[in-house]
Design an enzyme around this catalytic site. Structure first.
Site, PDB file in Angstrom:
ATOM      1  N   THR A 140      13.050   7.177  -2.690  1.00 47.16           N
ATOM      2  CA  THR A 140      12.892   7.439  -4.122  1.00 47.16           C
ATOM      3  C   THR A 140      11.617   8.220  -4.384  1.00 47.16           C
ATOM      4  O   THR A 140      10.690   8.216  -3.563  1.00 47.16           O
ATOM      5  CB  THR A 140      12.829   6.128  -4.930  1.00 47.16           C
ATOM      6  OG1 THR A 140      11.703   5.358  -4.490  1.00 47.16           O
ATOM      7  CG2 THR A 140      14.117   5.333  -4.765  1.00 47.16           C
ATOM      8  N   ASN A 150       8.536   8.343  -7.139  1.00 42.26           N
ATOM      9  CA  ASN A 150       7.912   7.439  -8.100  1.00 42.26           C
ATOM     10  C   ASN A 150       7.043   8.236  -9.069  1.00 42.26           C
ATOM     11  O   ASN A 150       6.252   9.089  -8.647  1.00 42.26           O
ATOM     12  CB  ASN A 150       7.044   6.409  -7.376  1.00 42.26           C
ATOM     13  CG  ASN A 150       7.866   5.490  -6.496  1.00 42.26           C
ATOM     14  OD1 ASN A 150       8.378   4.479  -6.930  1.00 42.26           O
ATOM     15  ND2 ASN A 150       8.017   5.872  -5.224  1.00 42.26           N
ATOM     16  N   GLU A 170      11.407   5.343 -11.208  1.00 42.96           N
ATOM     17  CA  GLU A 170      11.678   5.519  -9.777  1.00 42.96           C
ATOM     18  C   GLU A 170      13.092   6.095  -9.627  1.00 42.96           C
ATOM     19  O   GLU A 170      14.060   5.521 -10.119  1.00 42.96           O
ATOM     20  CB  GLU A 170      11.578   4.165  -9.076  1.00 42.96           C
ATOM     21  CG  GLU A 170      11.734   4.202  -7.584  1.00 42.96           C
ATOM     22  CD  GLU A 170      11.591   2.799  -6.980  1.00 42.96           C
ATOM     23  OE1 GLU A 170      11.120   2.699  -5.849  1.00 42.96           O
ATOM     24  OE2 GLU A 170      11.961   1.829  -7.678  1.00 42.96           O
TER      25      GLU A 170
END
Length: 312
Positions: free
Chosen positions: A204, A206, A253
Site C-alpha cells: 500500500t 500511505n 492507505e
C-alpha cells in the site's frame, strides 16, 4: 497558470477579468463562474481567481473547520481549468479588517480589473458587509463591469460547499461527486509506513493528510489514483488501522491494483469512487489479509474498474 501567494506579488501588468470567492471544493457552481471568466479571454483579458489560503471560517468561527480542498488541491484544479492567475491570499488581520470599498479599490487597481465575476451570494470585507449590490454600485467609480452568476441546483437544493460537506460526512460519495462534478480526492505526499501490506503481498501507499483536510467516514473505498500520468484503480482504507495500531491518528492507505513501483516522495491524487465497507478490527493479520483480498475482488467487479481503459 501563475500562482501568487504573497500579497506583495498581487499585481498584473495586463488588464484582467477576476472572480472572487472561497472556492472550497471548486464544485459545479464554482465552475459556472470559471466558464464565464474564461469567456473574457476573447476580449483580450487575462483571467484571475482570488481566494484565501485559509478559509475565513477556520479563523473567525470554528477552529475545527475542515476544507474540501487544500491549497495544493486548489492549485491542481485551477491549473487544469485554463485560468492565468490564482491568488491565494493570506488571511491576515489587515485583510480581515479591510472595509469593503477599501478591498475593492485595492484589488481592482492592483490587478487592472475590467470585469468581476461572482456568485449571487458573494460577500466580502470586514464583517462581510460587502455584497453584489455594493460591487454594482462601485463599478462606475472603479471602471469595471460586473457579472453575477446565479446558484446551480441539484434536484431541489442549491449546490454549495456545505451541501457537499454534508454528503461526504455521511458517506454518500456518489452524491458528493455529482455535486463536485468530479470525484472527491485527496492529494498528499506518500510516506513510509510499517510495510505490513507488503509483507502480506498487498503493498500500500500511505498518505498523511493536512489536519485541515476533510476526509470521508472511516472505511474502505473503491478509488482511482493518478500517478505519473496514469490512472490506477485501487482500494483505499481511511482510518486508524485498528488491527495493527492503538493510535487514533487517521491515515489514508491505498493498494493500487496491478501496479509495481516506488511512489515515496511524490504526491498522487487518490479519488473516491464507491464505499465498500466500514473499517473494523480483525482478530489476526491472516483475517485482515483475507478481507483485503475480498475488498480487492469487490473493486475488480465494480463497474468503475471495468470501464477504466488507462490501467497501470
Amino acid at each position: 497558470m501563475i500562482c501568487l501567494k504573497d500579497i506583495k506579488e498581487f499585481h498584473t501588468a495586463e488588464p484582467t477579468a477576476l472572480s472572487l470567492g472561497k472556492f472550497d471544493g471548486v464544485h459545479r457552481g464554482h465552475m459556472a463562474l470559471i466558464r464565464k471568466l474564461l469567456a473574457e479571454k476573447e476580449k483580450g483579458l487575462k483571467t484571475a481567481v482570488f481566494t484565501f489560503d485559509i478559509p475565513p471560517k477556520s479563523l473567525t468561527e470554528n477552529n475545527n473547520y475542515r476544507v474540501l480542498s487544500t491549497n495544493d488541491e486548489k492549485e491542481l484544479i485551477f491549473g487544469e481549468s485554463g485560468i492565468d492567475y490564482l491568488l491565494l491570499c493570506p488571511f491576515t488581520n489587515e485583510v480581515m479588517c479591510m472595509e469593503p470599498e477599501q478591498f475593492v479599490e485595492w484589488i481592482v487597481k492592483s490587478l487592472h480589473v475590467k470585469r468581476i465575476v461572482v456568485g449571487s451570494d458573494f460577500c466580502f470585507g470586514h464583517n462581510r458587509r460587502g455584497d453584489c449590490r455594493l460591487l454594482e454600485k462601485l463599478s462606475p467609480r472603479f471602471g469595471y463591469e460586473l457579472t453575477v452568476v446565479e446558484k446551480i441546483t441539484y434536484g431541489s437544493r442549491e449546490i454549495s460547499s456545505s451541501y457537499i460537506r454534508e454528503e461526504i460526512l455521511k458517506g454518500d460519495i456518489g452524491t458528493a461527486n455529482e455535486l463536485l462534478g468530479y470525484p472527491f480526492f485527496v492529494k498528499s505526499e506518500v510516506v513510509h509506513g510499517r510495510q505490513l501490506g507488503r509483507k502480506m503481498g498487498i503493498p500500500t501507499i500511505n498518505m498523511e493528510l493536512p489536519a485541515e483536510k476533510l476526509l470521508p467516514p472511516k472505511g474502505v473505498y473503491v478509488t482511482q489514483t493518478k500517478v505519473s500520468g496514469r490512472i490506477c484503480p485501487g482500494v483505499t482504507n481511511v482510518g486508524c488501522k485498528p488491527t495493527v495500531n492503538n493510535s487514533n491518528k487517521v491515515v489514508v492507505e491505498t493498494h493500487l491494483l496491478d501496479f509495481e513501483g516506488d511512489l515515496y516522495g511524490i504526491k498522487p491524487e487518490v479519488s473516491f469512487i464507491h464505499y465498500i465497507r466500514p473499517e473494523r478490527k480483525f482478530d489476526s493479520l491472516d483475517a485482515l489479509q483475507e478481507q483485503m483480498k475480498k475488498d480487492i475482488e469487490t473493486c475488480r467487479t465494480h463497474i468503475y474498474y471495468k470501464n477504466v481503459t488507462n490501467m497501470c
